[in-house]
Design a protein around this motif. Structure first.
Motif, mmCIF file in Angstrom:
data_model
loop_
_atom_site.group_PDB
_atom_site.id
_atom_site.type_symbol
_atom_site.label_atom_id
_atom_site.label_comp_id
_atom_site.label_asym_id
_atom_site.label_seq_id
_atom_site.Cartn_x
_atom_site.Cartn_y
_atom_site.Cartn_z
ATOM 1 N N CYS A 80 19.328 21.291 27.643
ATOM 2 C CA CYS A 80 19.387 22.777 27.419
ATOM 3 C C CYS A 80 20.428 23.071 26.436
ATOM 4 C CB CYS A 80 18.816 23.872 27.510
ATOM 5 S SG CYS A 80 16.986 24.024 27.967
ATOM 6 N N TYR A 81 21.755 23.035 26.982
ATOM 7 C CA TYR A 81 23.262 22.963 26.017
ATOM 8 C C TYR A 81 23.011 22.376 25.091
ATOM 9 C CZ TYR A 81 24.863 26.576 29.352
ATOM 10 O OH TYR A 81 24.758 27.612 30.601
ATOM 11 N N VAL A 82 22.463 21.155 24.801
ATOM 12 C CA VAL A 82 22.673 19.866 24.501
ATOM 13 C C VAL A 82 22.248 19.945 22.562
ATOM 14 C CG1 VAL A 82 22.507 17.553 23.677
ATOM 15 C CG2 VAL A 82 23.588 17.828 25.198
ATOM 16 N N ILE A 83 20.789 20.402 23.179
ATOM 17 C CA ILE A 83 20.003 20.827 22.015
ATOM 18 C C ILE A 83 19.997 21.628 20.921
ATOM 19 C CG2 ILE A 83 17.283 22.037 21.229
ATOM 20 C CD1 ILE A 83 16.659 20.098 23.752
ATOM 21 N N VAL A 84 20.771 23.122 22.053
ATOM 22 C CA VAL A 84 21.064 25.065 21.564
ATOM 23 C C VAL A 84 22.506 24.508 20.590
ATOM 24 C CG1 VAL A 84 22.548 26.930 21.744
ATOM 25 C CG2 VAL A 84 20.777 26.168 23.140
ATOM 26 N N LEU A 85 23.433 22.900 21.215
ATOM 27 C CA LEU A 85 24.888 23.046 20.271
ATOM 28 C C LEU A 85 24.753 21.303 19.108
ATOM 29 C CD1 LEU A 85 27.080 22.780 23.128
ATOM 30 C CD2 LEU A 85 27.102 24.608 21.666
ATOM 31 N N GLN A 86 23.749 21.428 18.642
ATOM 32 C CA GLN A 86 23.242 19.775 17.610
ATOM 33 C C GLN A 86 23.843 21.157 16.103
ATOM 34 O OE1 GLN A 86 21.794 17.466 18.144
ATOM 35 N NE2 GLN A 86 22.461 17.442 20.392
ATOM 36 N N PRO A 87 23.682 22.372 15.781
ATOM 37 C CA PRO A 87 24.034 22.685 14.525
ATOM 38 C C PRO A 87 26.236 22.255 14.452
ATOM 39 C CG PRO A 87 23.241 24.395 15.567
ATOM 40 C CD PRO A 87 23.092 23.172 16.792
ATOM 41 N N LEU A 88 26.342 22.670 15.784
ATOM 42 C CA LEU A 88 28.103 21.901 16.068
ATOM 43 C C LEU A 88 28.033 20.925 16.156
ATOM 44 C CD1 LEU A 88 30.838 23.022 17.180
ATOM 45 C CD2 LEU A 88 30.499 22.645 19.412
ATOM 46 N N ARG A 89 26.817 19.882 15.975
ATOM 47 C CA ARG A 89 27.309 18.775 16.123
ATOM 48 C C ARG A 89 27.332 18.269 14.431
ATOM 49 N NH1 ARG A 89 23.020 13.475 18.526
ATOM 50 N NH2 ARG A 89 24.053 11.803 17.736
ATOM 51 N N LEU A 90 26.524 18.525 14.001
ATOM 52 C CA LEU A 90 26.639 18.487 11.815
ATOM 53 C C LEU A 90 28.492 19.073 11.741
ATOM 54 C CD1 LEU A 90 22.694 19.795 12.027
ATOM 55 C CD2 LEU A 90 23.968 17.153 11.864
ATOM 56 N N LEU A 91 28.433 20.669 12.074
ATOM 57 C CA LEU A 91 29.689 21.079 11.315
ATOM 58 C C LEU A 91 31.012 19.855 12.078
ATOM 59 C CD1 LEU A 91 28.056 24.733 11.483
ATOM 60 C CD2 LEU A 91 28.426 22.964 9.716
#
Length: 370
Positions: free
Chosen positions: A38-49
Motif C-alpha cells: 500500500c505504501y509503495v502504491i501511494v508513493l508512486q507520484p514520488l517515484r515520478l518526481l
C-alpha cells in the motif's frame, strides 16, 4: 521413537510454542507485506518526481521487513557469530557476496547478520531461485527488484541474458549497492553428488562441504557492474575526482556459512522455533575488484579456488568449532552479532499500526462506495 512421561510436557510446550509462533508469523506477514504494498502504491507520484528518494524509502521499508524475518530466529535463540574481516568498513561501497548454500535458513541468516551494516540491506539485490517468486515474500522481492533465476541447463543461457538485462534496468536506477549470490546453484545436499562427478571428470578437487560453483551469473554481474577500468585500476584521472563519482563494483565478499555439527537450519525451523538455540557462524573475506580476473577461464579458476578455501574453512570449523586464524595471526577473533530488541519492537509496532490504518482506510472507502 516413544515419548517418555518426563518428555511429554516439554514436547507439548514445543508444539504450543510452534503454533503460537506460526500464528504470529501469519499475522505479521498479513499486516507487514500488505502495508508495504500500500505504501509503495501511494508513493508512486514520488517515484515520478524523485526516483532516488522513492527507492530510498522503499529500501528502508524492505530492510524493516527483512528485520522482522530476522527477529523470528532471534527470539528462538538462533543467533550469529561473525568471523574474518569486518565488512562494516565497506558497507557504503558496491559489493557482491558469494555465499555457500546449504539450506533455506541461509537466506534468513544473512537477513539477520546484515541488519547492523548500515543501509546494506535496504540497497541490496538478491539472486534467488525462481520458486521464491511464488512465496508470500515474492511480491515484495519483485517490487524491490530482486532477480529470480530458473535453474537447469535448458534455461541457463536465457536466464543469463535476462539477468544482464535486469541489472542494466534495475541496479543503478534503484541505487542498489550489494548483490547476494549463491554460485553453487542449489543446496549442498542436492548438488554434492553431481559436483563430485564433475570434479572427477575434470580433474578438480573432491569437495564434501561445498560444491563447485557455477560461473555464469558471477561473470554477468562483473561484466555489467565493474567500471570500465584497466586491469581493475582506474585508467588515469585524478584520484580525488574518481572518489567523487561512482566507482562501480569495488569488492567481492567471500562469505562462508557454517552450522554446528554441519546441521543447517531450514525456513520451517526458523519460523516454528522447535530446534534448540543454535549459533550460526559466518566468515567473511574481502577481495578488491582489481584483483579479480574477468576473463572466463581465469575467473573460473579464481572461483574454484575460493570454494576450495571454503572447504578448508569448513573442515577446520567442523573439527575445532572455530574458523582458522588469518595469516599472520595466532588466534581467530569472532564478533557476536546482535539485534536491538527496542528496534524490533518499533518496526513490529509500525507494521501492525500500519495494518490497522490501512484496514480503516479501505473500510472507509468501501462504506463510501457501497
Amino acid at each position: 521413537m516413544a515419548v517418555t512421561l518426563e518428555e511429554a510436557p516439554w514436547l507439548g510446550w514445543i508444539l504450543v510454542k510452534a503454533l503460537m509462533r506460526f500464528a504470529f508469523m501469519v499475522a505479521n506477514n498479513l499486516v507487514a507485506i500488505s502495508s508495504y504494498i500500500c505504501y509503495v502504491i501511494v508513493l508512486q507520484p514520488l517515484r515520478l518526481l524523485d526516483s532516488k528518494r522513492f527507492w530510498y524509502i522503499e529500501g528502508i521499508m524492505y530492510k524493516w521487513l527483512l528485520g522482522m524475518v530476522a527477529s523470528w530466529g532471534w527470539y528462538a535463540g538462533y543467533t550469529v557469530m561473525e568471523w574474518g574481516e569486518d565488512i562494516n568498513a565497506i558497507s557504503k561501497d558496491e559489493a557482491v557476496m558469494l555465499v555457500n548454500h546449504q539450506a533455506t535458513g541461509d537466506v534468513c541468516t544473512l537477513m539477520m547478520c546484515l541488519q547492523d551494516k548500515g543501509l546494506v540491506v535496504a540497497q541490496m539485490m538478491w539472486l534467488m531461485d525462481h520458486i521464491f517468486k511464488y512465496t508470500n515474500f515474492g511480491i515484495v522481492s519483485l517490487i524491490h527488484g530482486d532477480f529470480f533465476i530458473r535453474q537447469g541447463k535448458s534455461h541457463r543461457d536465457q536466464q543469463l541474458l535476462l539477468l544482464k538485462k535486469h541489472l542494466e534496468n534495475n541496479y543503478r536506477s534503484r541505487d542498489r549497492k550489494w548483490i547476494v549470490l549463491f554460485p553453487e546453484g542449489g543446496f549442498l545436499r542436492k548438488r554434492r553428488e553431481t559436483s563430485q562427478a564433475f570434479a572427477k571428470k575434470n580433474n578438480l578437487p573432491f569437495l564434501t562441504h561445498v560444491t563447485l560453483p557455477r560461473i555464469g551469473a558471477t561473470k554477468i554481474i562483473l561484466s555489467a557492474l565493474v567500471a570500465r577500468q584497466e586491469n581493475g585500476s582506474p585508467a588515469g584521472g585524478d584520484a580525488e575526482e574518481l572518489d567523487s563519482r561512482s566507482k562501480g563494483l569495488q569488492w567481492i565478499i567471500d562469505t562462508t556459512i557454517a552450522y554446528p555439527k554441519a546441521e543447517p537450519i531450514d525456513i520451517q525451523t526458523w519460523i516454528l522455533g522447535y530446534r534448540k538455540p543454535v549459533v550460526t557462524h559466518v566468515h567473511y573475506r574481502i577481495f578488491p575488484i582489481k584483483d579479480i580476473p574477468l576473463e572466463t577461464d581465469n575467473l573460473a579458476d579464481w572461483l574454484y579456488q575460493r570454494f576450495i578455501e571454503k572447504e578448508d574453512l569448513l573442515s577446520h570449523f567442523y573439527e575445532t568449532g572455530a574458523f582458522p586464524p588469518p595469516k599472520g595471526h595466532e588466534e581467530a577473533v569472532s564478533r557476536e552479532m546482535t539485534l536491538s530488541n527496542t528496534w524490533i519492537f518499533l518496526i513490529q509496532s509500525f507494521a501492525f499500526l500500519s495494518g490497522y490504518m490501512w484496514y480503516n482506510v479501505f473500510q472507509y472507502f468501501y462504506h463510501c462506495l457501497f
